[in-house]
Each structure stands twice: as structure tokens, then as C-alpha cells.
Design a protein around this motif. Sequence first.
Motif, PDB file in Angstrom:
ATOM      1  N   ILE A   1       0.755  -1.390   0.018  1.00 50.01           N
ATOM      2  CA  ILE A   1      -0.038  -0.143  -0.041  1.00 50.01           C
ATOM      3  C   ILE A   1       1.046   1.342   0.146  1.00 50.01           C
ATOM      4  CG2 ILE A   1      -1.881  -1.184   1.063  1.00 50.01           C
ATOM      5  CD1 ILE A   1      -1.002   0.096   3.736  1.00 50.01           C
ATOM      6  N   CYS A   2       2.036   1.253   0.298  1.00 49.30           N
ATOM      7  CA  CYS A   2       3.057   2.277   0.344  1.00 49.30           C
ATOM      8  C   CYS A   2       3.726   2.366  -1.026  1.00 49.30           C
ATOM      9  CB  CYS A   2       4.094   2.372   1.400  1.00 49.30           C
ATOM     10  SG  CYS A   2       3.145   2.537   2.699  1.00 49.30           S
ATOM     11  N   GLY A   3       3.581   1.477  -2.107  1.00 48.65           N
ATOM     12  CA  GLY A   3       4.165   1.554  -3.411  1.00 48.65           C
ATOM     13  C   GLY A   3       5.584   0.715  -3.591  1.00 48.65           C
ATOM     14  N   TRP A   4       5.916  -0.028  -2.333  1.00 46.26           N
ATOM     15  CA  TRP A   4       7.142  -0.831  -2.379  1.00 46.26           C
ATOM     16  C   TRP A   4       6.442  -1.752  -3.398  1.00 46.26           C
ATOM     17  CZ3 TRP A   4      11.530   1.210  -1.011  1.00 46.26           C
ATOM     18  CH2 TRP A   4      11.554   2.125   0.066  1.00 46.26           C
ATOM     19  N   GLU A   5       7.665  -2.473  -4.184  1.00 40.37           N
ATOM     20  CA  GLU A   5       7.579  -3.402  -5.013  1.00 40.37           C
ATOM     21  C   GLU A   5       8.537  -4.732  -4.886  1.00 40.37           C
ATOM     22  OE1 GLU A   5       5.386  -1.385  -8.860  1.00 40.37           O
ATOM     23  OE2 GLU A   5       7.275  -2.113  -9.098  1.00 40.37           O
ATOM     24  N   ASP A   6       7.959  -6.025  -5.307  1.00 39.99           N
ATOM     25  CA  ASP A   6       9.040  -7.048  -5.682  1.00 39.99           C
ATOM     26  C   ASP A   6       8.434  -7.421  -6.601  1.00 39.99           C
ATOM     27  OD1 ASP A   6      11.113  -8.700  -5.205  1.00 39.99           O
ATOM     28  OD2 ASP A   6       9.665 -10.111  -3.844  1.00 39.99           O
ATOM     29  N   THR A   7       9.327  -8.083  -7.522  1.00 37.20           N
ATOM     30  CA  THR A   7       9.017  -8.832  -8.736  1.00 37.20           C
ATOM     31  C   THR A   7       9.768 -10.039  -8.698  1.00 37.20           C
ATOM     32  OG1 THR A   7      10.699  -7.704 -10.009  1.00 37.20           O
ATOM     33  CG2 THR A   7       8.715  -6.533  -9.913  1.00 37.20           C
ATOM     34  N   CYS A   8       9.124 -10.988  -9.461  1.00 40.49           N
ATOM     35  CA  CYS A   8       9.617 -12.168  -9.980  1.00 40.49           C
ATOM     36  C   CYS A   8       9.662 -12.583 -11.419  1.00 40.49           C
ATOM     37  CB  CYS A   8       9.601 -13.222  -9.121  1.00 40.49           C
ATOM     38  SG  CYS A   8       8.013 -14.468  -9.547  1.00 40.49           S
ATOM     39  N   SER A   9      10.709 -13.076 -12.192  1.00 40.67           N
ATOM     40  CA  SER A   9      10.303 -13.141 -13.655  1.00 40.67           C
ATOM     41  C   SER A   9      10.768 -14.524 -14.034  1.00 40.67           C
ATOM     42  CB  SER A   9      10.792 -11.978 -14.295  1.00 40.67           C
ATOM     43  OG  SER A   9      10.336 -10.954 -14.105  1.00 40.67           O
ATOM     44  N   PHE A  10      10.204 -15.126 -14.838  1.00 44.92           N
ATOM     45  CA  PHE A  10      10.687 -16.291 -15.489  1.00 44.92           C
ATOM     46  C   PHE A  10      10.343 -16.401 -17.144  1.00 44.92           C
ATOM     47  CE2 PHE A  10       6.540 -17.195 -13.826  1.00 44.92           C
ATOM     48  CZ  PHE A  10       5.803 -18.091 -14.771  1.00 44.92           C
ATOM     49  N   ASP A  11      10.949 -17.182 -17.962  1.00 46.75           N
ATOM     50  CA  ASP A  11      10.996 -17.459 -19.159  1.00 46.75           C
ATOM     51  C   ASP A  11       9.953 -18.438 -19.684  1.00 46.75           C
ATOM     52  OD1 ASP A  11      12.296 -14.626 -19.862  1.00 46.75           O
ATOM     53  OD2 ASP A  11      14.046 -15.862 -20.089  1.00 46.75           O
ATOM     54  N   VAL A  12       9.044 -18.291 -20.335  1.00 48.59           N
ATOM     55  CA  VAL A  12       8.490 -19.325 -20.910  1.00 48.59           C
ATOM     56  C   VAL A  12       8.408 -19.482 -22.790  1.00 48.59           C
ATOM     57  CG1 VAL A  12       6.008 -20.111 -21.886  1.00 48.59           C
ATOM     58  CG2 VAL A  12       6.315 -19.185 -19.590  1.00 48.59           C
ATOM     59  N   THR A  13       9.289 -20.633 -22.983  1.00 48.89           N
ATOM     60  CA  THR A  13       9.874 -20.659 -24.275  1.00 48.89           C
ATOM     61  C   THR A  13       9.089 -21.750 -24.853  1.00 48.89           C
ATOM     62  OG1 THR A  13      12.024 -20.112 -23.663  1.00 48.89           O
ATOM     63  CG2 THR A  13      11.763 -21.229 -25.854  1.00 48.89           C
ATOM     64  N   VAL A  14       8.404 -21.309 -26.103  1.00 51.72           N
ATOM     65  CA  VAL A  14       7.654 -22.303 -26.891  1.00 51.72           C
ATOM     66  C   VAL A  14       8.636 -22.535 -28.077  1.00 51.72           C
ATOM     67  CG1 VAL A  14       5.466 -22.758 -28.198  1.00 51.72           C
ATOM     68  CG2 VAL A  14       5.548 -21.389 -26.013  1.00 51.72           C
ATOM     69  N   SER A  15       8.983 -23.903 -28.353  1.00 51.77           N
ATOM     70  CA  SER A  15       9.954 -24.306 -29.414  1.00 51.77           C
ATOM     71  C   SER A  15       8.808 -24.184 -30.714  1.00 51.77           C
ATOM     72  CB  SER A  15      10.298 -25.548 -29.146  1.00 51.77           C
ATOM     73  OG  SER A  15       9.156 -26.592 -29.652  1.00 51.77           O
ATOM     74  N   GLY A  16       9.520 -24.295 -31.976  1.00 49.43           N
ATOM     75  CA  GLY A  16       9.060 -24.383 -33.165  1.00 49.43           C
ATOM     76  C   GLY A  16       8.498 -25.685 -33.675  1.00 49.43           C
ATOM     77  N   TYR A  17       8.252 -26.647 -32.578  1.00 51.10           N
ATOM     78  CA  TYR A  17       8.049 -28.004 -32.888  1.00 51.10           C
ATOM     79  C   TYR A  17       6.658 -28.576 -32.131  1.00 51.10           C
ATOM     80  CZ  TYR A  17      12.614 -28.285 -34.574  1.00 51.10           C
ATOM     81  OH  TYR A  17      13.916 -27.717 -35.372  1.00 51.10           O
ATOM     82  N   ASN A  18       5.973 -29.252 -32.721  1.00 53.05           N
ATOM     83  CA  ASN A  18       5.071 -30.304 -32.186  1.00 53.05           C
ATOM     84  C   ASN A  18       5.393 -31.529 -31.988  1.00 53.05           C
ATOM     85  OD1 ASN A  18       2.733 -28.702 -34.826  1.00 53.05           O
ATOM     86  ND2 ASN A  18       3.010 -27.841 -32.511  1.00 53.05           N
TER      87      ASN A  18
END
Length: 806
Positions: free
Chosen positions: A562-579
Motif C-alpha cells: 500500500i506504500c508503493g514498495w514492489e517486489d518482482t519475480c520473472s521467468f521465461d516461457v519458451t515455446v519451441s518451433g516443434y509439435n
Amino acid sequence: MVDYSSGVAEQGGRDGYGPGVQAAADWIIADRCADNGWSWPTGANCPATYHNITAPIAIGLLKAYSITGDLDTLNAAIDGGDFDLTGVWADSGDTAFGSFTPAFFYILSDVTADSTYSDNAAEDFFDKLTAGTYGDPASDPVYYPADTYGYLDRHKAIRSGYSINLRPWDMLYMPWVAGLIGNDDSTDPPDGVSQQETFLQAVLDGLNTLDDTDPYNVYWDLTGLAGGVLGLALNGTTSFPAIVAPKHAINGIDNLTDLADALAAYQNANGSWNWASNLSSPDASDEDTQNTAYAVLALIAAEDVIPAPGGRYNAQITKARAWLDSMQDTDGSYFSYPGGGKNTEVCGEALHAAAVNTLSLNTSVCSTDGTLDVTIDMAAMPVEIAGGMFFLEYNTAVLDFVDIAPGDYPFDTELDFYHDGGLGTIRYSVGDPFGGGHTAEARRMATISFTFDATVCEALDSVTFDRDHTPPTMLSDLNGLPVMPTLMDVGPVTYDTTPPVIHDCPSNIEVNADAGGCDAVVTWTPPYADDNCALASFVSSHDPGDTFSQGTTTVTYTATDICGWEDTCSFDVTVSGYNELVMDIELQSIGIVSLSRCITFELTGTDTDTWAEVITFTSGYADDVVIEVPCGDYDCLLVSDHLHTLKRKADDFTIVGTQYVATVTDPDYLLGGNLNGDLYGGYIDILDFGIFVGEWGEDYGTGDTNCSTPYPHADISGNGTVGTEDFTFIQINYLEENEGCAKGLHPTGTPQADSGLGPVTRISVAELVRLGMADLIVADLNGDGWLDENDIVAFLDGARPGQKGR
């Protein structure tokens, strides 16, 4: 809720504007009918009086009285209350209520200290609804007698069609007043739902039915929107289920701030609001006094419950009041629109908006450095203000006073100051000591600075006006007379230096595209977040189950307190060019325990592609093999060992879950004997026999092949050498052909009878040379200059080419 308590100041007009609040009140008083009610037409023509318009008119008079202190104004409101008490049901003698009347009666009792009116609203309205006995069946046998729900059903029936947009406006006072004098149960027998909750839902239901698609046949959507904002704000409702109004632009809004912002966004450049939104070619005649008045009241009320340093809607309110001033006639009445006529109810509503004034304490909802600045802000006033005197209290348990300073001109001079740190009280005055400076526009009047003693997650009642002080906090007009404003305190304030923390952030995700295209639906276990105080939001750029395109996409979670402090977490989702293609494949009559062969997969449909991969077979079988093929939308699959077999169509090729699945097994296994890689027609014919003979006796060292193994390779059986066992495949499958993706078509897509590409059963040695296949001449075992079925017979009779070696 605005303060309707009495004041003592005389209210005059402003230079260049209408004659002011007192003149408007005087005109409304003079426009009464003999029975103390009002008629729709102005000018005291009084062909009839209407109880349902008394409340909005008299509420305006009560608000004017809180500023002017004029007893004639108060008495006219009391007379209006007495008039409404005479409007009764013929069968019972109980009071018949308009939708604003219960609130009017409560306010009237609050101002006069006479409980007669409030008691009447509680007993003849809310109690009767609880008992299911409200209303006169002789008046409306369909809905009366009614409980709370029946009353609302009748209201919905009346406000339908062209007037459906008025539903939330009609109910705007009901949740607030029901919470004060209504009942815990909304019907009899009790259903456990309070009348306050039920009427609040009626306001929300009305917002859900707003319609801006056809303003010339379904009117007044801005009236309904302003009424909805005002009703929610008066009730203190700042969040609610998302509005489901498919016919209006407010669809999906779930909080008062966004709803009030939407209302503010409809304001015209000159400060007015039109009678409806989405008009095709609006002009000045579409500007509407009633809508502008209710928009002002709604934004003032919203500002009371939405934390907004400096006043979120000051600019809009100031412009709107200036426009309302321009609509006031010299006699004190208001025009309904530029160049238009007058309506008695609209005059009362315009008076109400013109007479509301606020003095607010504002600050940020948080401190992140241990300091707190609180401002005293004056909203736009209906009278010129020359100064102010303030009596304040602050929470000494968490705050230490630092300093106080005057505000903007003409309130930039300190006239008086006293501070008691033990009691946490402040007395302060500002203004022009010579009386020359004054303004009716919104201004900052002072700024008070504090520090926090310690980290606190919610300092309740941090800074407030001392409402019990005598004399009270007040403003002074340019004549030195007091003006009593509505006071608005600072809400809870948080002092926080610690960001939130996100836990269990997912690792990077790599997936193949879902069968049928090059996207993938990806899911994961979401992380969670906590904070030492309180989270304001925890949002993500994507959610589990979202569809991701081919390539790499970063998913980010953001936790904000509520005071505007932030935490973030990120990760990558990789979709290949294959079925993924899951297959069972069988090679015809192969008994080799372990054999690797390069298998070709031809995929066609919306997309087309060819893929080759080495597959390992056990005794001729490969079960549940997962192959990664180029992603695409396919509906047909052809499979082959291009060095040894014909193409076979997978008739059961389909999608299961995220994968393509198919089988090419008995009786549809891969037919051995096609040794020329479909270079000449796609048949097992005399040319394949010629290749076999040309490779007779070849020892490859292994039966395995890969996708780089050169042509020709005549070891069909997989034992590593070329012998009679390989001839058997050619013999039993002679003249079999490739399968295609269309039934009855040659693999080229040409009807078989017209292709001219049938199997080769006889070809001359000279032609072989011309076609560059001189290496097949060795298969002319009978030496007649032709490669044909006679040579196959010769082979069966024991004829063999010269033994070859490497």
C-alpha cells in the motif's frame, strides 16, 4: 455524507455570476404552492403539487441553511416535510414515500432535532417493507402489499424502456439511509440480508442496466451514472463486483475510483455535463443543469471516501460550479439548460450542488521516509473566502509535530498559531490581514509536517478536525462573516520501509507448441506474496493457462504494497518451433531385434512440412515414439523409409491433448521394396528390381541407416547385406504404390488414370543409359536388351549378376 448542520453566514453572490445560494433559496421558497408543496412548472402556477419532488428540493434548502443560517430557509424545508407527511395511502393512512423521501426525513430530523420525520420513515417505510405490508393494493394490485424485494421489483418495472437508466439514480440515498434507520432483514420472514445490503445491490443492479447505445430512445445514462457514484460514495462503498453493463462504457469497472473517473471524463470543456452521453452531434442545448448538479454532488462525495492528496476532482468541481453559476437567473432560479426553461425540482438540485462546500485534510496514504505532510485544502466555494481558522487533533502515539506553514495566496499569511504536543492539538489561522485577498476557487490553505515515531501499518485517525471545539473550524467570507464548510479528515496512513516478498517463483519453462499450430497453452504453480503491512496488489503479466506464441516470453509477477514498495519475480516461457508427434510404426516382416532407420514424415494441411528422423525398431516395431516435427496445422501424415519403403498414410492421424498421434502398423505397416526413393512414380516396379540386382551381395556392415545414408541402399530386411531375403519384399509387393492424402489420387494429387506416371514394367537398356541409370543394366539377366519381368523370372531361375565387392 455532506454535513447538513446549521451555520450562521449570509451567502451572497459572486461578481459576474448568479446572485448566489440565498437568492436561490428565496426563489424556491417563493415558488411554493399554498399547501407548502411544489409543482413541476416554476412561477407558483401550482396546477398540482407532487410529493415525490419535495425531497430533492428540500434537501437543497437544508444544505443552503447550513451555509446561510436563514431561518426562513429552514422553515420552508420543515414545511416541505410536513407536506410529505400528508401524502398517505388511502387504505392504511401510512405515509407514501418517494425514493428520496426517507433520506430527506432523516436529514430533516438531524437538522431540527425533531425525530418525528426519521421515526416516520423507519416505521411507515422500512418496517412496513420488512413486514411485507408496504403500499396500497388498490393503487397497484400487482406489487402491493410489498416487501423490500417487491418494492424493488415495482421500481424496476416502472423504470424500464426509455427510463431504465434512472434506476441507480432513484436508489442513490437508499443504502445510506437504510444503514441508519433500516432493518437487519430485508423481508419477512427474515432472509438474513439487511435492507442496506439489498438497496446497495439495487444501485449496482441499476448500473448493470445502463445503456448508452441509443441515447435518443433510451435517455439519461449520465443521470444514472452520477446517481450510482453518489449512492456508492454516500454508503462508503469503494469496491464491488465488476459491473456487467454490456450496453455501456462502464462495463467491467469494479471500484468507486474508476467509476467516478468515468463520470468525470464525460464533463464538457465548459464544466457542464450533457443530458446523456454518446450524443451524435451535441451542442449547447444538450448541456444539462440537473446532470451537472448531480455530477458535482457525486464527485464531492467520492472525494470524501477516495484518498486523494490535494483533492482528486477539485478542477472538475470548480469548473462545474462556475457553469452552474452561469445557469442561475437574476431572480435566483436556474435554467434547465442554456436557452431553456426552468423546472422547480432542478432548481432545488442546482441549489444543493451550489451550496455544498468542503474543507479537507489531505495527505499521501503512505510514508516511506518517516515524514508526513498533511495539507488543509479548500474546495471550490459558492462564496468568496478571505481566511480560515482551523482546530485540529493528531495521534500522538505515532506522530510528532514538526512545523506548520500557510498555503497559497490569499491564504499565505499566518494569523494565529498554537500547538499543544501533550494533547496533540493545533490551532491555526490564515488569511489576508487587510481583507483585500479573497477567492472562491480551490486553494491550499496550510501544510502541516509530522514525523512518525516508529513503523506503523495503519495509523487510524492520524490527523482530524476537532469537531467538538468551540468555536468550530470555519472559513470567513470577504465581509468577515463565517462560512461553515463540510470537514473531511485524513484517512488511515501507513509508514512502511519494507517491500513485499514474492515466494516460490517458478523456474524457466520450455515446452513444444501444442499440436495444431505454433502456440502453446502453458500452466504453472503461481507464486505467492506477503508483506509486513498489507499488499495493495499482486498482479502478473500472464496467468497459468494463457496461450504463448512461439519464441520466448517473459512472465513477470509484481507485488505492490500500500506504500508503493514492489517486489518482482520473472521467468521465461519458451515455446519451441516443434509439435510433438507420438507414433507406433511397423516395418513389414522385419525380424531384426534392433534396427535403426531414417523415417520421413510428410505433413500437409493448412501448413506443409517434411521431417526426417532416425527411429529405432525392435523386431520391426517402434511403439510410442515421440517425434518433434515442425509446428503447424496439419490434417494428413505420410510416413516412409525413403530408402526402402513406400509411403503409407496414417489414417488415424489426430490430435490428443497437445500432441499429434498416429499409427502405421499391421495391416497398414510400411511396405518394403521401394528402393529409388520415389524418384520415378512412387511404385515398387522393375526399376526397384534393377537397383536390387545392382546392389546384389553388397555388405553394408550394418542394417542401420541414418538420414545421411546415401542412395542406393538395398538392404530391406535390415541384416546388413543384400540377398534373396530383400528380393522377397520386391516380389510380394511388386506394383504396389505410394499412398496419398486424398483417396483415389496419385501422390502427386493427379487422378491415377490421367497421371501418366504408372509403374515401369519394361524399359530398354538404351533408355536406361539415356536416363542416367546405366548402373541398372546389370539387371538385364537374360541379356535381351530389356529390363523387364523376364529378368525377374531369370532371377527366380537362379541367374545372378557378377558378385560385387567393396
